[in-house]
Write an enzyme that holds these catalytic residues in place. Structure first.
Site, PDB file in Angstrom:
ATOM      1  N   ASP A 119       0.856  -1.182   0.000  1.00 51.41           N
ATOM      2  CA  ASP A 119       0.000   0.000   0.000  1.00 51.41           C
ATOM      3  C   ASP A 119       0.895   1.236   0.000  1.00 51.41           C
ATOM      4  O   ASP A 119       1.767   1.379   0.880  1.00 51.41           O
ATOM      5  CB  ASP A 119      -0.903   0.024   1.235  1.00 51.41           C
ATOM      6  CG  ASP A 119      -1.972  -1.054   1.204  1.00 51.41           C
ATOM      7  OD1 ASP A 119      -2.020  -1.815   0.213  1.00 51.41           O
ATOM      8  OD2 ASP A 119      -2.759  -1.135   2.160  1.00 51.41           O
ATOM      9  N   ASP A 154     -15.597  -2.988  -0.805  1.00 50.42           N
ATOM     10  CA  ASP A 154     -15.156  -2.811   0.574  1.00 50.42           C
ATOM     11  C   ASP A 154     -16.374  -2.523   1.438  1.00 50.42           C
ATOM     12  O   ASP A 154     -17.117  -1.573   1.173  1.00 50.42           O
ATOM     13  CB  ASP A 154     -14.172  -1.644   0.670  1.00 50.42           C
ATOM     14  CG  ASP A 154     -13.061  -1.738  -0.372  1.00 50.42           C
ATOM     15  OD1 ASP A 154     -12.470  -2.823  -0.492  1.00 50.42           O
ATOM     16  OD2 ASP A 154     -12.801  -0.734  -1.057  1.00 50.42           O
TER      17      ASP A 154
END
Length: 238
Positions: free
Chosen positions: A8, A128
């Site tokens: 990330d 998500d």
């Protein structure tokens, strides 16, 4: 099952967020390229890269890093801020193998349909959810949409692969949401990539047993609770 070690990126740094909270950010590695090399040496063949800057505000400040990672020999799938055709093209031109559309897939079905027509299975949808509700804009906004209903809809539109993240599990090392993945395997035809909560080999074994397509591993690798080489072996990845 494919193991996707995760990188990330935020302001060019390798970080992890706790439950998607940008206020709870931790740098977990010094260099994304050295990290990718370690993953390769451990037997990984794929890499999951999230551009957190782009996800939050659309700024693609990590593009050159992603471009270089795509030349590392790993098959890179990337997401974060993929909100128009140009961003898809830029990612594919950079050498990534597949592009993850998240918020825009929720907000604009026409964009998703057109992307599927043009790019086919190079498109993955990222879903998500927190407490069963899909969140967008880097997990900062609630859509009010139930995750299962939405995933069934995109299944009917021709999406082949979905990354499903239980936000309440992400970055916690609390174990994966097995029941959610069992439901998705039962209710859809999709290739399901599990994301969020992977702690150790028991999670990898459980995910493989229920037949998910892949598992994204982030904090567990950086915290040392999961050995990547063993995970790849357990997954049966070639």
């Amino acid at each position: 099952m494919i193991i996707y070690p995760a990188i990330d990126l935020l302001d060019g740094k390798c970080v992890r967020l706790y439950k998607g909270d940008y206020e709870k950010v931790e740098q977990v590695a010094d260099c994304p390229f050295a990290t990718a090399e370690k993953f390769t040496l451990a037997g990984a063949t794929h890499l999951h890269v999230v551009d957190l800057n782009a996800s939050k505000n659309g700024e693609r400040v990590n593009h050159e890093i992603i471009k270089k990672l795509a030349k590392s020999g790993l098959k890179v799938q990337t997401g974060g801020g993929i909100r128009n055709r140009d961003s898809i093209l830029a990612s594919l031109d950079a050498g990534v193998s597949r592009v993850i559309i998240g918020s825009k897939a929720v907000e604009d079905r026409e964009f998703l349909i057109n992307s599927l027509k043009e790019f086919g299975d190079k498109i993955i949808v990222g879903v998500d959810a927190e407490n069963g509700i899909v969140k967008t804009a880097g997990w900062l906004k609630s859509s009010g949409i139930n995750y299962l209903g939405f995933i069934k809809e995109i299944d009917s539109l021709g999406v082949r692969t979905v990354v499903f993240t239980d936000i309440s599990k992400d970055g916690t090392l609390g174990g994966v949401s097995l029941e959610s993945y069992k439901i998705l395997k039962k209710e859809t035809k999709l290739n399901v990539i599990a994301s969020g909560g992977v702690k150790d080999l028991s999670d990898i074994e459980a995910l493989k047993q229920i037949g998910v397509y892949g598992a994204i591993c982030g904090k567990s690798l950086y915290a040392g609770t999961l050995n990547l080489a063993k995970a790849v072996a357990v997954a049966g990845q070639k």
